[in-house]
Design an enzyme around this catalytic site. Structure first.
Site, PDB file in Angstrom:
ATOM      1  N   ASP A 151       6.362  -3.968   9.116  1.00 33.36           N
ATOM      2  CA  ASP A 151       5.159  -3.813   7.979  1.00 33.36           C
ATOM      3  C   ASP A 151       3.751  -4.340   8.814  1.00 33.36           C
ATOM      4  OD1 ASP A 151       3.780  -3.324   5.672  1.00 33.36           O
ATOM      5  OD2 ASP A 151       4.296  -5.429   4.595  1.00 33.36           O
TER       6      ASP A 151
ATOM      7  N   HIS B 216      -3.993  -6.686  -1.209  1.00 30.92           N
ATOM      8  CA  HIS B 216      -3.034  -7.781  -0.839  1.00 30.92           C
ATOM      9  C   HIS B 216      -3.367  -9.110  -1.369  1.00 30.92           C
ATOM     10  CE1 HIS B 216      -2.749  -4.834   2.838  1.00 30.92           C
ATOM     11  NE2 HIS B 216      -1.443  -4.686   2.143  1.00 30.92           N
ATOM     12  N   GLY B 217      -2.275  -9.514  -1.820  1.00 34.92           N
ATOM     13  CA  GLY B 217      -2.239 -11.003  -2.586  1.00 34.92           C
ATOM     14  C   GLY B 217      -2.318 -10.952  -4.054  1.00 34.92           C
TER      15      GLY B 217
ATOM     16  N   GLY C   2       0.065  -3.795  -1.509  1.00 37.74           N
ATOM     17  CA  GLY C   2      -0.689  -4.547  -2.488  1.00 37.74           C
ATOM     18  C   GLY C   2      -0.139  -4.224  -4.073  1.00 37.74           C
TER      19      GLY C   2
ATOM     20  N   SER D 187       1.869  -6.281  -5.747  1.00 38.72           N
ATOM     21  CA  SER D 187       2.073  -7.442  -6.235  1.00 38.72           C
ATOM     22  C   SER D 187       0.971  -7.708  -7.308  1.00 38.72           C
ATOM     23  CB  SER D 187       2.092  -8.891  -5.303  1.00 38.72           C
ATOM     24  OG  SER D 187       3.490  -8.655  -4.622  1.00 38.72           O
TER      25      SER D 187
ATOM     26  N   ASN E 126       5.145  -1.558  -1.866  1.00 43.23           N
ATOM     27  CA  ASN E 126       5.279  -2.967  -1.260  1.00 43.23           C
ATOM     28  C   ASN E 126       5.266  -4.073  -1.961  1.00 43.23           C
ATOM     29  OD1 ASN E 126       5.563  -0.960   1.066  1.00 43.23           O
ATOM     30  ND2 ASN E 126       4.366  -2.318   2.262  1.00 43.23           N
TER      31      ASN E 126
ATOM     32  N   ALA F 115       5.236  -8.349  -1.927  1.00 42.89           N
ATOM     33  CA  ALA F 115       5.597  -9.757  -1.255  1.00 42.89           C
ATOM     34  C   ALA F 115       4.990 -10.737  -2.008  1.00 42.89           C
ATOM     35  CB  ALA F 115       4.647  -9.586   0.261  1.00 42.89           C
ATOM     36  N   THR F 116       3.786 -10.879  -2.462  1.00 44.98           N
ATOM     37  CA  THR F 116       3.287 -11.970  -2.973  1.00 44.98           C
ATOM     38  C   THR F 116       4.314 -12.378  -4.317  1.00 44.98           C
ATOM     39  OG1 THR F 116       1.211 -11.649  -2.084  1.00 44.98           O
ATOM     40  CG2 THR F 116       1.417 -13.311  -3.963  1.00 44.98           C
TER      41      THR F 116
END
Length: 284
Positions: A82, A180-181, A209, A211, A230, A232-233
């Site tokens: 990624d 992102h975040g 992005g 999350s 995707n 992640a956070t």
């Protein structure tokens, strides 16, 4: 089963109008969690690792763990790179056994982005490794990549047609307002732009992005053609919170097996919720 590329799982998601979750992992525990969530919900799974995760855990260790999961269970599992920017790092990880990759040349001018993506696609497809690229820029920080608000660029549908025509990629990550975040307030997603891109692009579309995006907004992007999401956070926060809580309540704790167990449980709950949100449960 063996590890597979993302090709067939994303094409099936595209055909049946759901999304495959791509969970960013960081260590053995987080990989165990997302695999367990996928097994419990009979969902295809993309295990994703950023450059810093590969450096932290080691490509060979990550491949060995993912291959163990793929052999043990009967759901499709892909191991994905990624937001990789360096071609040589991608080639090295493919040699180690990664089955899917994202080359992120989105910071480069349009023609240079195409050129770099073409180089990666030419190499990766020799090994039946799928290639994802990004057109546009998302605000926020992903690994070592930082994009300020003033530098955000939304994906242009006309540019996307030319980009896909020249690049021979398997999926396209689009910029429609996600970040992102965590978000500062409610995100504003350009659904009309996404629909316009879907009308002119035939390959699977990817949403980075995801999350902290409200459930109804995320589901609408899937309805409009997003096939890979995707995450992640949203996984890291409950893991960290549960870990802190346990150590605060048990200051004498020194056994990782004990203090990581509640952290894994908290992450598992979120991972399962994301699978349901993506509509990928009970597909296998």
């Amino acid at each position: 089963m063996s590890l597979i590329s993302t090709r067939e799982m994303l094409l099936q998601a595209q055909k049946e109008n759901y999304a495959v979750p791509a969970f960013n992992i960081h260590n053995m525990e987080s990989m165990q969690v997302v695999v367990e969530a996928a097994i419990k919900n009979r969902s295809p799974l993309i295990i994703a690792a950023t450059p810093s995760t590969v450096r932290y855990a080691g490509a060979d260790y990550l491949v060995a763990m993912a291959e163990t999961a793929a052999r043990k269970y009967d759901i499709p599992i892909a191991l994905h790179l990624d937001h990789f920017e360096k071609v040589e790092e991608i080639k090295s990880a493919i040699t180690a056994g990664f089955t899917s990759c994202m080359i992120d040349a989105s910071k480069l001018p349009f023609k240079e982005n195409i050129s770099k993506v073409q180089e990666v696609a030419s190499y990766a497809h020799r090994y039946d490794v799928t290639v994802e690229a990004e057109l546009g820029k998302l605000i926020g920080m992903e690994d070592d990549i930082v994009v300020e608000e003033k530098d955000v660029i939304y994906t242009n549908p006309e540019d996307a047609v030319e980009f896909v025509r020249q690049c021979d990629i398997d999926s396209l990550a689009v910029a429609i307002g996600t970040a992102h975040g965590l978000y500062k307030g409610k995100p504003h997603l350009d659904f009309e732009r996404l629909a316009a891109i879907r009308d002119v692009i035939s390959i699977p579309l990817v949403l980075h992005g995801a999350s902290d995006v409200p459930a109804e907004m995320l589901q609408k992007t899937i309805q409009l053609g997003i096939c890979k999401v995707n995450i992640a956070t949203d996984l890291k926060i409950p893991f960290a919170n549960a870990l802190r809580k346990y150590l605060k309540e048990h200051p004498e704790a020194n056994d990782p097996r004990k203090y990581l167990t509640p952290a894994k449980a908290a992450m598992l709950e979120v991972a399962e919720d994301k699978i349901v949100l993506c509509g990928s449960q009970n597909r296998y």
